[in-house]
Design a protein around this motif. Structure first.
Motif, short mmCIF file in Angstrom:
data_model
loop_
_atom_site.label_atom_id
_atom_site.label_comp_id
_atom_site.label_asym_id
_atom_site.label_seq_id
_atom_site.Cartn_x
_atom_site.Cartn_y
_atom_site.Cartn_z
N VAL A 89 -4.00 61.77 -40.15
CA VAL A 89 -4.02 62.93 -39.27
C VAL A 89 -5.45 63.36 -38.96
N ARG A 94 -7.52 62.48 -31.01
CA ARG A 94 -6.99 63.82 -30.76
C ARG A 94 -7.58 64.44 -29.52
N VAL A 98 -5.70 69.73 -34.70
CA VAL A 98 -4.47 69.34 -35.36
C VAL A 98 -4.03 70.40 -36.36
N GLY A 125 0.32 69.18 -29.11
CA GLY A 125 -1.08 68.89 -29.42
C GLY A 125 -1.32 67.40 -29.51
N SER A 126 -1.83 66.95 -30.65
CA SER A 126 -2.11 65.52 -30.85
C SER A 126 -1.03 64.81 -31.66
N ALA A 128 0.16 65.65 -34.81
CA ALA A 128 0.05 65.68 -36.27
C ALA A 128 1.29 66.30 -36.91
N PHE A 152 -1.87 65.67 -23.52
CA PHE A 152 -1.56 65.87 -24.94
C PHE A 152 -0.32 65.08 -25.33
N ILE A 155 -1.28 61.47 -25.90
CA ILE A 155 -2.00 61.28 -27.17
C ILE A 155 -1.02 61.34 -28.33
N ALA A 156 -0.13 62.34 -28.32
CA ALA A 156 0.85 62.48 -29.40
C ALA A 156 1.75 61.27 -29.48
N ASN A 159 -0.07 58.37 -31.15
CA ASN A 159 -0.27 58.56 -32.59
C ASN A 159 1.05 58.41 -33.36
N ALA A 323 -9.10 60.06 -25.48
CA ALA A 323 -8.23 60.13 -26.67
C ALA A 323 -6.87 59.49 -26.38
#
Length: 352
Positions: A89, A94, A98, A125-126, A128, A152, A155-156, A159, A323
């Motif tokens: 995380v 990001r 986070v 958000g990212s 996390a 966002f 990115i999320a 991840n 990101a």
């Protein structure tokens, strides 16, 4: 592999296989040097990790057991392990700040997020907190994430797919304002838990009360005292929820060396406030607990909820695009290299 092992692997929760066995191509590995400094790399055949003290070939790690000790070209030793969720995380691509592991852990516990639960969250958000929520609800649960900004969300998504090695079967992500989109997509009283990480959660009271089942838990994560107070007073005034509980947590590590045992000079102090309340049954009004004073908010207070006003740093579009590319390329590399590895293994097995 025995039949029992094969059955166990096939029925393992999504992403569990990525946490076991030797290091594979496209996997993220955490390297710790002899001074305790950590760096995370993504294993790619034919490349190397460079520092001012030489280089370490990625090929020396591919196929090695987790917990191996490897040596670079000048004799520098590295300890190699898979990053824990808390490590991942803090090192993943990001675009927004986070939710720290210390807060995510309390959201899972104090929000009573359990396997099979139906959860909605905003904003993403990212990703996390989404990762922690998906681990908690499991493959048989349901997590519906709402995010206003497409960057966002990208990115999320990258991840989440990186740590779970692909899309998670329990996850759905929707672009749009939570208070409007959630009532359109979720049935009234069908959600067990609501988790909001946003600037003005009090604006979502009606939406939360609509979709949250009686007894369901609503968790809010806010950055400032004024947000905390405004949300608490709005929940009390609404009457459909229990008296809110609020707190913050701080984590202070300890230095351990012989008899020199003392607190660290640095600590993870304030990151945000957590507030929990629960939905009452329809037609029931919450307890009218006696309060010494009632908070009042001026028109200026109510119009000041902007990212800059509550201390959030502006994120440039360029940084967000970078990101998003980093998050997407990590999972794409993993998939591409995985396919190449499968092809090589198939050729070797056939004897060609």
């Amino acid at each position: 592999m025995s039949q029992t092992d094969s059955t166990s692997t096939a029925s393992a929760p999504h992403g569990a296989s990525a946490r076991r066995g030797p290091f594979r191509v496209g996997e993220r590995v955490q390297l710790t040097d002899e001074r305790g400094r950590m760096n995370t790399i993504t294993l790619t055949p034919g490349t190397a990790y460079h520092t001012h003290k030489g280089f370490l070939n990625h090929d020396a790690l591919i196929g090695a057991a987790e917990g191996s000790m490897v040596e670079n070209n000048v004799g520098q030793h590295y300890q190699a392990l898979r990053p824990l969720l808390s490590d991942f995380v803090l090192s993943m691509p990001r675009g927004a700040a986070v939710v720290y592991p210390k807060d995510a852990g309390q959201i899972i516990t104090m929000g009573d997020i359990y396997p099979g639960a139906r959860v909605v969250e905003a904003g993403v958000g990212s990703g996390a907190l989404s990762i922690s929520l998906l681990r908690a609800v499991g493959d048989g649960g349901y997590l519906h994430s709402f995010e206003r900004r497409e960057e966002f969300a990208d990115i999320a998504r990258g991840n989440v797919e990186t740590i779970f090695e692909g899309p998670h079967p329990a996850w759905k992500i929707t672009l749009g304002d939570f208070q409007d989109a959630v009532v359109e997509q979720e049935e009234p009283g069908s959600i067990d838990r609501v988790v909001l990480d946003m600037l003005a959660p009090w604006e979502c009271i009606e939406a939360v009360a609509t979709v949250l089942a009686p007894g369901g838990v609503w968790v809010n994560y806010v950055a400032t005292v004024t947000q905390l107070s405004r949300t608490a007073e709005a929940i009390r005034a609404d009457g459909r929820f229990t008296e809110p509980d609020a707190w913050e947590s701080m984590v202070r590590g300890w230095h351990l060396e012989g008899l020199a045992v003392r607190p660290d000079h640095r600590m993870v102090a304030h990151t945000g406030f957590l507030m929990v309340t629960r939905r009452l049954a329809d037609g029931v009004t919450g307890l009218n607990l006696k309060k010494k004073a009632k908070a009042e908010f001026s028109a200026e207070d109510l119009s000041a909820w902007t990212p800059e006003a509550v201390g959030e740093r502006a994120v440039s579009d360029r940084k967000l695009r970078r990101a998003a590319r980093d998050a997407a390329s990590t999972i794409q590399t993993r998939r591409t290299q995985g396919k190449n590895t499968d092809t090589v293994e198939a050729i070797e097995t056939s004897g060609h």
